[in-house]
Scaffold this motif. Structure first.
Motif, PDB file in Angstrom:
ATOM      1  N   ILE A 177      35.657  80.856  23.045  1.00  0.00           N
ATOM      2  CA  ILE A 177      35.071  81.886  22.170  1.00  0.00           C
ATOM      3  C   ILE A 177      33.666  81.508  21.700  1.00  0.00           C
ATOM      4  N   PHE A 178      33.482  80.228  21.333  1.00  0.00           N
ATOM      5  CA  PHE A 178      32.209  79.823  20.741  1.00  0.00           C
ATOM      6  C   PHE A 178      31.321  78.999  21.673  1.00  0.00           C
ATOM      7  N   GLY A 179      31.789  78.743  22.904  1.00  0.00           N
ATOM      8  CA  GLY A 179      30.950  78.081  23.904  1.00  0.00           C
ATOM      9  C   GLY A 179      30.618  76.633  23.603  1.00  0.00           C
ATOM     10  N   ILE A 180      31.508  75.926  22.895  1.00  0.00           N
ATOM     11  CA  ILE A 180      31.278  74.518  22.554  1.00  0.00           C
ATOM     12  C   ILE A 180      31.637  73.632  23.752  1.00  0.00           C
ATOM     13  N   ASP A 181      30.821  72.603  23.989  1.00  0.00           N
ATOM     14  CA  ASP A 181      31.111  71.638  25.050  1.00  0.00           C
ATOM     15  C   ASP A 181      32.453  70.967  24.790  1.00  0.00           C
ATOM     16  N   ILE A 182      33.212  70.683  25.844  1.00  0.00           N
ATOM     17  CA  ILE A 182      34.577  70.191  25.692  1.00  0.00           C
ATOM     18  C   ILE A 182      34.646  68.853  24.948  1.00  0.00           C
ATOM     19  N   LYS A 183      33.665  67.976  25.151  1.00  0.00           N
ATOM     20  CA  LYS A 183      33.681  66.686  24.463  1.00  0.00           C
ATOM     21  C   LYS A 183      33.412  66.858  22.972  1.00  0.00           C
ATOM     22  N   LEU A 184      32.462  67.726  22.656  1.00  0.00           N
ATOM     23  CA  LEU A 184      32.172  68.007  21.250  1.00  0.00           C
ATOM     24  C   LEU A 184      33.334  68.750  20.603  1.00  0.00           C
ATOM     25  N   ALA A 185      33.991  69.624  21.369  1.00  0.00           N
ATOM     26  CA  ALA A 185      35.125  70.398  20.840  1.00  0.00           C
ATOM     27  C   ALA A 185      36.245  69.488  20.364  1.00  0.00           C
ATOM     28  N   GLY A 186      36.478  68.383  21.077  1.00  0.00           N
ATOM     29  CA  GLY A 186      37.530  67.450  20.680  1.00  0.00           C
ATOM     30  C   GLY A 186      37.267  66.849  19.316  1.00  0.00           C
ATOM     31  N   THR A 187      36.027  66.459  19.068  1.00  0.00           N
ATOM     32  CA  THR A 187      35.658  65.879  17.768  1.00  0.00           C
ATOM     33  C   THR A 187      35.684  66.935  16.669  1.00  0.00           C
ATOM     34  N   MET A 188      35.158  68.116  16.969  1.00  0.00           N
ATOM     35  CA  MET A 188      35.186  69.202  15.986  1.00  0.00           C
ATOM     36  C   MET A 188      36.617  69.576  15.627  1.00  0.00           C
ATOM     37  N   SER A 189      37.507  69.523  16.610  1.00  0.00           N
ATOM     38  CA  SER A 189      38.912  69.838  16.381  1.00  0.00           C
ATOM     39  C   SER A 189      39.525  68.906  15.343  1.00  0.00           C
ATOM     40  N   LEU A 190      39.208  67.628  15.452  1.00  0.00           N
ATOM     41  CA  LEU A 190      39.733  66.643  14.498  1.00  0.00           C
ATOM     42  C   LEU A 190      39.201  66.910  13.089  1.00  0.00           C
ATOM     43  N   ILE A 191      37.903  67.221  12.994  1.00  0.00           N
ATOM     44  CA  ILE A 191      37.287  67.486  11.690  1.00  0.00           C
ATOM     45  C   ILE A 191      37.905  68.726  11.046  1.00  0.00           C
ATOM     46  N   ILE A 192      38.131  69.761  11.844  1.00  0.00           N
ATOM     47  CA  ILE A 192      38.737  70.997  11.342  1.00  0.00           C
ATOM     48  C   ILE A 192      40.173  70.753  10.888  1.00  0.00           C
ATOM     49  N   SER A 193      40.883  69.892  11.623  1.00  0.00           N
ATOM     50  CA  SER A 193      42.299  69.645  11.320  1.00  0.00           C
ATOM     51  C   SER A 193      42.506  68.934   9.988  1.00  0.00           C
ATOM     52  N   LEU A 194      41.583  68.038   9.648  1.00  0.00           N
ATOM     53  CA  LEU A 194      41.788  67.167   8.483  1.00  0.00           C
ATOM     54  C   LEU A 194      42.009  67.924   7.177  1.00  0.00           C
ATOM     55  N   PRO A 195      41.095  68.810   6.740  1.00  0.00           N
ATOM     56  CA  PRO A 195      41.339  69.527   5.479  1.00  0.00           C
ATOM     57  C   PRO A 195      42.550  70.447   5.539  1.00  0.00           C
ATOM     58  N   THR A 196      42.840  70.993   6.736  1.00  0.00           N
ATOM     59  CA  THR A 196      44.009  71.857   6.900  1.00  0.00           C
ATOM     60  C   THR A 196      45.285  71.079   6.629  1.00  0.00           C
ATOM     61  N   LEU A 197      45.367  69.872   7.178  1.00  0.00           N
ATOM     62  CA  LEU A 197      46.542  69.025   6.965  1.00  0.00           C
ATOM     63  C   LEU A 197      46.667  68.610   5.506  1.00  0.00           C
ATOM     64  N   ILE A 198      45.544  68.303   4.875  1.00  0.00           N
ATOM     65  CA  ILE A 198      45.567  67.882   3.460  1.00  0.00           C
ATOM     66  C   ILE A 198      46.105  69.004   2.572  1.00  0.00           C
ATOM     67  N   VAL A 199      45.645  70.228   2.834  1.00  0.00           N
ATOM     68  CA  VAL A 199      46.143  71.376   2.056  1.00  0.00           C
ATOM     69  C   VAL A 199      47.639  71.560   2.279  1.00  0.00           C
ATOM     70  N   GLY A 200      48.069  71.460   3.536  1.00  0.00           N
ATOM     71  CA  GLY A 200      49.489  71.610   3.844  1.00  0.00           C
ATOM     72  C   GLY A 200      50.339  70.554   3.166  1.00  0.00           C
ATOM     73  N   ILE A 201      49.882  69.318   3.210  1.00  0.00           N
ATOM     74  CA  ILE A 201      50.621  68.211   2.587  1.00  0.00           C
ATOM     75  C   ILE A 201      50.692  68.394   1.072  1.00  0.00           C
ATOM     76  N   THR A 202      49.593  68.846   0.481  1.00  0.00           N
ATOM     77  CA  THR A 202      49.565  69.079  -0.970  1.00  0.00           C
ATOM     78  C   THR A 202      50.601  70.126  -1.371  1.00  0.00           C
ATOM     79  N   ARG A 203      50.676  71.203  -0.604  1.00  0.00           N
ATOM     80  CA  ARG A 203      51.658  72.262  -0.912  1.00  0.00           C
ATOM     81  C   ARG A 203      53.082  71.776  -0.683  1.00  0.00           C
TER      82      ARG A 203
END
Length: 266
Positions: A177-203
């Protein structure tokens, strides 16, 4: 099963699962979930909450190792996109866990089955389709950010309902969808996941899912340590393993395991 046996088994299962996840660029949470349900006899909601804790350990360590060997300057132009997806994913995680608390464990298991089957199918599809894309040509930045928030909401919902980081959903979205390079996408994926997991764990914490400290000590910590070790081994072996073949095998394995797990009588 006593605490000592639980700790040993958690560690022994955690290493190969994370190793396979490291080989294909995932945290392995999808493959941990059936074991938490079946081997450790956890309820669906408890399994998801514990899985999310292990996922947080895995993602945090992956970010640390990646940042030491990654040019972080290439992330800067994507910060607005990351922020938009994170806003959506946090909202999705909050909503997903709220929905989780309103349904019975039996109904939730059926929801989990559908999501795990989707994850398995995604892995199988990804093994056949090379991810090379320039993304969708958006007419405006505002439209792009609105789509990013919507995609984030879907990511956050899936993450909260399975306790996963959601890399197999995030990475295709970033590339296709956003045309991100696959190597960069892997790192961005981890960064995006972190706050999502923290919110889930808090709830989950507010819902007393972590009140039993023996589960944390005997299951989450050993499995978390094993995940770090396994993921690092997988990262080292990635140059020797055919990742597309692994995705196909693991996708089929996840499909079979999920079906087998959920067709069993309660």
């Amino acid at each position: 099963m006593n605490n000592k046996k639980t700790s040993i088994l958690s560690f022994l299962l955690g290493v190969p699962i994370a190793c396979l996840g490291g080989l294909i660029g995932l945290g392995g949470a999808e493959f941990r979930l059936p074991f938490l349900l079946k081997t450790f006899s956890k309820t669906a909601k408890k399994a998801v909450a514990l899985n999310m804790l292990v996922s947080l350990i895995t993602v945090s360590s992956a970010i640390y190792f990646r940042m030491n060997n990654f040019d972080t300057s290439i992330i800067v132009p994507q910060l607005l996109l990351i922020l938009a997806i994170v806003v959506g994913s946090i909202s999705g995680a909050y909503w997903g866990i709220g929905m989780l608390n309103k349904v019975s464990d039996t109904i939730f298991k059926k929801i989990m089955l559908v999501l795990l089957l989707i994850m398995g199918l995604l892995l199988v599809i990804e093994s056949f389709i090379p991810f090379n894309s320039t993304g969708i040509p958006f007419d405006s930045m505002y439209l792009k950010l609105i789509i990013a928030i919507f995609c984030g909401f879907i990511i956050g919902t899936i993450s909260s309902l399975l306790g996963v980081a959601g890399g197999e959903v995030i990475i295709p979205i970033l590339i296709l969808i956003f045309g991100i390079d696959i190597k960069l996408a892997g790192t961005m994926s981890l960064i995006i996941s972190l706050p999502t997991l923290i919110v889930g764990i808090t709830r989950h914490g507010k819902n007393d899912m972590y009140s039993d400290k023996t589960e944390i000590k005997s299951l989450v910590i050993p499995m978390g340590i094993a995940s770090i070790i396994g993921a690092s081994i997988g990262a080292l072996l990635v140059i020797y393993a055919p990742s597309e073949l692994l995705k196909l095998i693991l996708g089929i394995l996840l499909l079979v395991t999920s079906i087998k797990l959920f067709i069993e009588k309660e």
